[in-house]
Write an enzyme that holds these catalytic residues in place. Structure first.
Site, PDB file in Angstrom:
ATOM      1  N   HIS A  55       0.984  -1.384  -0.211  1.00  0.00           N
ATOM      2  CA  HIS A  55       0.216   0.072   0.024  1.00  0.00           C
ATOM      3  C   HIS A  55       0.801   1.303   0.208  1.00  0.00           C
ATOM      4  CE1 HIS A  55      -4.078   1.731   1.843  1.00  0.00           C
ATOM      5  NE2 HIS A  55      -3.292   2.761   1.149  1.00  0.00           N
ATOM      6  N   ARG A  59       1.761   8.887  -6.293  1.00  0.00           N
ATOM      7  CA  ARG A  59       1.494  10.193  -6.892  1.00  0.00           C
ATOM      8  C   ARG A  59       1.476  10.498  -8.182  1.00  0.00           C
ATOM      9  NH1 ARG A  59      -1.875  10.266  -2.686  1.00  0.00           N
ATOM     10  NH2 ARG A  59      -1.294  11.007  -0.725  1.00  0.00           N
ATOM     11  N   HIS A 176     -10.937  -0.013   1.139  1.00  0.00           N
ATOM     12  CA  HIS A 176     -10.808   0.963   2.155  1.00  0.00           C
ATOM     13  C   HIS A 176     -12.060   1.173   2.700  1.00  0.00           C
ATOM     14  CE1 HIS A 176      -9.743   5.381   3.155  1.00  0.00           C
ATOM     15  NE2 HIS A 176     -11.010   5.405   3.168  1.00  0.00           N
ATOM     16  N   HIS A 229      -5.457  -0.828   5.809  1.00  0.00           N
ATOM     17  CA  HIS A 229      -5.144  -0.036   6.989  1.00  0.00           C
ATOM     18  C   HIS A 229      -6.474  -0.306   8.213  1.00  0.00           C
ATOM     19  CE1 HIS A 229      -7.904   2.493   4.604  1.00  0.00           C
ATOM     20  NE2 HIS A 229      -6.867   2.882   3.785  1.00  0.00           N
ATOM     21  N   ASN A 275      -6.208   9.207   7.164  1.00  0.00           N
ATOM     22  CA  ASN A 275      -7.498   8.218   6.912  1.00  0.00           C
ATOM     23  C   ASN A 275      -7.361   6.803   6.605  1.00  0.00           C
ATOM     24  OD1 ASN A 275     -10.348   7.941   6.564  1.00  0.00           O
ATOM     25  ND2 ASN A 275     -10.224   8.449   4.494  1.00  0.00           N
ATOM     26  N   ASP A 302       0.918   2.656   3.887  1.00  0.00           N
ATOM     27  CA  ASP A 302      -0.173   3.683   3.387  1.00  0.00           C
ATOM     28  C   ASP A 302       0.785   5.090   3.137  1.00  0.00           C
ATOM     29  OD1 ASP A 302      -2.266   5.063   2.459  1.00  0.00           O
ATOM     30  OD2 ASP A 302      -3.224   4.914   4.473  1.00  0.00           O
ATOM     31  N   HIS A 306       2.400  14.220   0.759  1.00  0.00           N
ATOM     32  CA  HIS A 306       1.380  15.282   0.383  1.00  0.00           C
ATOM     33  C   HIS A 306       2.423  16.842   0.336  1.00  0.00           C
ATOM     34  CE1 HIS A 306      -2.550  13.804   0.243  1.00  0.00           C
ATOM     35  NE2 HIS A 306      -2.324  13.191   1.391  1.00  0.00           N
ATOM     36  N   PRO A 320      -5.619  14.068   4.106  1.00  0.00           N
ATOM     37  CA  PRO A 320      -5.058  13.098   5.100  1.00  0.00           C
ATOM     38  C   PRO A 320      -3.960  12.415   4.588  1.00  0.00           C
ATOM     39  CG  PRO A 320      -7.017  12.288   3.947  1.00  0.00           C
ATOM     40  CD  PRO A 320      -6.632  13.977   3.321  1.00  0.00           C
ATOM     41  N   GLY A 321      -3.092  11.929   5.321  1.00  0.00           N
ATOM     42  CA  GLY A 321      -2.112  11.098   4.907  1.00  0.00           C
ATOM     43  C   GLY A 321      -0.816  11.209   5.619  1.00  0.00           C
TER      44      GLY A 321
HETATM   45  O1  DOR Z   1      -4.695   9.090   4.815  1.00  0.00           O
HETATM   46  C1  DOR Z   1      -4.894   8.738   3.599  1.00  0.00           C
HETATM   47  N1  DOR Z   1      -4.327   9.143   2.622  1.00  0.00           N
HETATM   48  N2  DOR Z   1      -5.820   7.668   3.398  1.00  0.00           N
HETATM   49  C2  DOR Z   1      -6.255   7.206   2.204  1.00  0.00           C
HETATM   50  O2  DOR Z   1      -6.885   6.190   2.495  1.00  0.00           O
HETATM   51  C3  DOR Z   1      -5.689   7.884   1.018  1.00  0.00           C
HETATM   52  C4  DOR Z   1      -4.313   8.622   1.289  1.00  0.00           C
HETATM   53  C5  DOR Z   1      -3.889   9.344   0.230  1.00  0.00           C
HETATM   54  O3  DOR Z   1      -4.207   9.028  -0.910  1.00  0.00           O
HETATM   55  O4  DOR Z   1      -3.295  10.527   0.679  1.00  0.00           O
HETATM   56 ZN    ZN Z   2      -7.191   4.234   2.302  1.00  0.00          ZN
END
Ligand code: DOR
Ligand code: ZN
Length: 432
Positions: A55, A59, A176, A229, A275, A302, A306, A320-321
């Site tokens: 996972h 990008r 998910h 996750h 997330n 995961d 970003h 999120p991430g």
């Molecule tokens: O936190 C997350 N970021 N959860 C996800 O399911 C997607 C991911 C993202 O693509 O940034």
């Molecule tokens: Zn996810």
């Protein structure tokens, strides 16, 4: 071709051996003398099968300002990985044979890890119409894992159809698990902390309801379901039940869910927004226990880089991430190995063998053995390092571990018998 002689490494923590590598394969193990070979001093280092991440968000195409296939591959190699599965939520979405082949060949050109594309389940991740799963499966990328990750395949009829479709080529749907009707506007875990902060909550039941439904569907159809996750104690109980029923259900937990809790949201620092969200200390304990017992099969990162604009803003606007490739192994050592919950063999199981098997990566996830392809990782279990965002590979900086001192350091990674990382630093990679 160069021969490599790894001197005195401990396979899975066992007694030290020398490992001779030539033409991509391990050709001798034991006490080895090879005058022409380049020696890698591995005294005190643990030898693992190359790590496999099921996972990873790379990008590219679309958000090369956050990560590219090349930069993400480099982060992976530095983290001890030899293969990563690239999530489909790119722009354009990886929902056609064309896009998955593009990602696959970018990975091959980058030459740091095997990049195995994941295909979207539905067109544009919109959850309305099945994507061309068969065409992606028979493309050059040979896609076997399909996921709308970032979004839940919430329509049960569509989920059933997807499970039925991939059965023909032993594919797997990676869900998910998030019932969208229960997470409208959600900003963090629904609980005491969200009530205190006045932030809209993401209740555990939104995850658990989907896992239960999908486990039933997978059992009914006889297909493979993988749960992305997993983040709650209740989810662990549902997975335990699904496995007891003999259904083909596997699950992953992310390093951040093994260490961090929703209390961190009180800082309002969006680096902690993810997330599914960080949960409670009770959830963390249940996830560790579930991973130790095998109810949760694997660790997956995961890795979600970003851009600064998307992360250094107010909490509600932030994406999120969290980044995770370079820190995953250290977090697993800190949360699972140091406590004795799992040993090195257990690490290999959860971060290499089983993820390779789930993803159908035949060349990965094999213990070091004569005749096998040399996809290997050397780890110094006694080293410590302090995480500095600016020192991580790639343009993004969103690590929740900045400033933390973590145990265990990757010293070398070998992909098909050639080093992608030596002395903890990137090499020029392995051209195809
Ligand atoms: O936190 C997350 N970021 N959860 C996800 O399911 C997607 C991911 C993202 O693509 O940034
Ligand atoms: Zn996810």
């Amino acid at each position: 071709m160069t021969e490599w002689l790894i001197k005195g490494a401990s396979p899975l923590g066992d007694d030290p051996v020398d490992v001779l590598i030539r033409d991509g394969a391990i050709i001798e193990m034991g006490v080895v003398d090879a005058p022409g070979a380049t020696v890698v001093d591995a005294e005190g280092l643990i030898l693992l099968p190359g790590l496999v991440d099921l996972h990873t968000h790379l990008r590219e195409p679309g958000r090369e300002d956050a990560e590219t296939v090349l930069s993400g591959s480099q982060a992976a190699a530095l983290g001890g990985f030899t293969a990563v599965c690239a999530m489909a939520n790119t722009d354009p979405v990886a929902d056609t044979a064309g896009v998955v082949e593009q990602v696959w060949s970018l990975g091959r050109d980058a030459g740091y890890v095997d990049v195995q594309p994941i295909g979207a389940v539905t067109v544009g991740l919109a959850g309305e119409q099945l994507a061309e799963l068969g065409a992606m499966a028979s493309s050059a990328a040979k896609v076997r894992v399909f996921s709308d990750d970032g979004h839940c395949v919430s329509d049960p009829r569509l989920m059933r159809r997807a499970l039925e479709y991939v059965k023909a080529f032993d594919g797997v749907i990676a869900q998910h698990a998030e019932e969208p009707q229960l997470t409208v506007g959600a900003q963090m875990h629904e609980g005491v902390v969200s009530a205190k902060l006045g932030l809209a909550g993401w209740p555990a039941v939104a995850e658990e309801a989907i896992i239960a439904r999908d486990a039933l569907l997978a059992g009914h159809v006889g297909s493979r379901l993988h749960v992305c996750h997993v983040s709650t104690a209740g989810s662990v109980e549902i997975l335990r039940w699904a496995k007891r029923n003999g259904w083909r259900v596997t699950a992953e937990v992310c390093p951040h869910h093994l260490l961090l809790t929703d209390e961190l949201a009180t800082s309002y620092d969006p680096v902690y927004k993810v997330n599914p969200p960080l949960r409670t200390a009770e959830d963390v304990a249940a996830l560790r226990q579930g991973l130790a017992e095998g109810v949760i099969d694997i660790v997956a990162t995961d890795h979600a880089p970003h851009s600064l604009e998307d992360k250094e803003c107010e909490w509600s606007a932030a994406r999120p991430g969290m980044m995770g490739l370079q820190t995953a192994l250290s977090i697993v050592i800190k949360t699972m190995v140091e406590s004795g919950a799992i040993d090195w063999d257990g690490v290999a199981q959860r971060m290499s063998r089983t993820p390779a098997r789930i993803a159908g990566l035949a060349d990965h996830g094999h213990d070091p053995a004569v005749g096998g392809q040399a996809n290997l990782t050397l780890v110094d279990p006694n080293a410590e390092w302090t995480v500095v965002g600016a020192e991580l590979a790639g343009p993004s900086r969103n690590t929740p571990y900045a400033g933390m001192t973590l145990p265990g350091a990757v010293r070398a990674t070998f992909l098909r018998g050639r080093p992608t990382v030596l002395d903890g630093k990137l090499t020029e990679g392995v051209s195809a």
